[in-house]
Design an enzyme around this catalytic site. Structure first.
Site, PDB file in Angstrom:
ATOM      1  N   VAL A  92      43.245  23.243 -73.186  1.00 32.34           N
ATOM      2  CA  VAL A  92      43.315  23.528 -74.611  1.00 32.34           C
ATOM      3  C   VAL A  92      44.777  23.810 -74.942  1.00 32.34           C
ATOM      4  O   VAL A  92      45.411  24.654 -74.302  1.00 32.34           O
ATOM      5  CB  VAL A  92      42.437  24.748 -74.968  1.00 32.34           C
ATOM      6  CG1 VAL A  92      42.560  25.101 -76.438  1.00 32.34           C
ATOM      7  CG2 VAL A  92      40.990  24.490 -74.584  1.00 32.34           C
ATOM      8  N   CYS A  93      45.310  23.089 -75.922  1.00 37.23           N
ATOM      9  CA  CYS A  93      46.715  23.294 -76.313  1.00 37.23           C
ATOM     10  C   CYS A  93      46.907  24.742 -76.773  1.00 37.23           C
ATOM     11  O   CYS A  93      46.280  25.197 -77.726  1.00 37.23           O
ATOM     12  CB  CYS A  93      47.096  22.334 -77.427  1.00 37.23           C
ATOM     13  SG  CYS A  93      48.784  22.585 -78.012  1.00 37.23           S
ATOM     14  N   ILE A  94      47.781  25.438 -76.097  1.00 34.30           N
ATOM     15  CA  ILE A  94      47.958  26.862 -76.369  1.00 34.30           C
ATOM     16  C   ILE A  94      48.526  27.115 -77.758  1.00 34.30           C
ATOM     17  O   ILE A  94      48.094  28.041 -78.453  1.00 34.30           O
ATOM     18  CB  ILE A  94      48.801  27.545 -75.274  1.00 34.30           C
ATOM     19  CG1 ILE A  94      48.720  29.057 -75.421  1.00 34.30           C
ATOM     20  CG2 ILE A  94      50.224  27.026 -75.265  1.00 34.30           C
ATOM     21  CD1 ILE A  94      49.237  29.813 -74.217  1.00 34.30           C
TER      22      ILE A  94
END
Length: 129
Positions: free
Chosen positions: A76-78
């Site tokens: 998941v893109c932080i």
């Protein structure tokens, strides 16, 4: 063949269902998925706080179960997650928030993970915009 798959759409977008069905078909066809990357509104799928009405399918739970069953790498893109209030325990602590709302199988990490996945894969496919 190795696939890297990015999803940019949230659960309400048909692209999120299409990405899941495509991912299932990839594995059923004997191919592999090197990484699933959740970006933009797709990061909401990693939240454990969403509740679906009983007469609707829970796409977030379907994604979670699929990832766990096949032991897939789900990133998941932080940056997108933080903007949307999707936090794991480490980020909740770092930003002094009372709670986190995501856990395994989801991993918060940077966009570089998507770049690396594309380099390792034979094909990169993106769903949503």
């Amino acid at each position: 063949m190795k696939f890297a798959i990015a999803l940019l759409a949230g659960a309400q977008d048909p692209a999120a269902r299409s990405a899941l069905e495509f991912s299932r078909a990839v594995l059923a066809s004997g191919h592999s998925i090197s990484r699933l990357f959740f970006y933009r509104d797709a990061v909401h799928l990693a939240s454990s706080l969403g509740v679906q009405p009983q007469d609707e399918s829970d796409l977030a739970a379907e994604w979670r179960d699929f990832i766990q069953h096949y032991e897939l790498d789900a990133v998941v893109c932080i940056a997108a997650a933080l903007r949307r209030g999707v936090l794991d325990d480490a980020e909740a602590k770092r930003w002094e928030r009372a709670n986190s709302n995501t856990a395994e199988p989801w991993v918060l990490s940077g966009l570089g993970q998507w770049v690396e996945a594309m380099q390792r894969a034979d094909r990169a496919v993106t769903f949503g915009n």
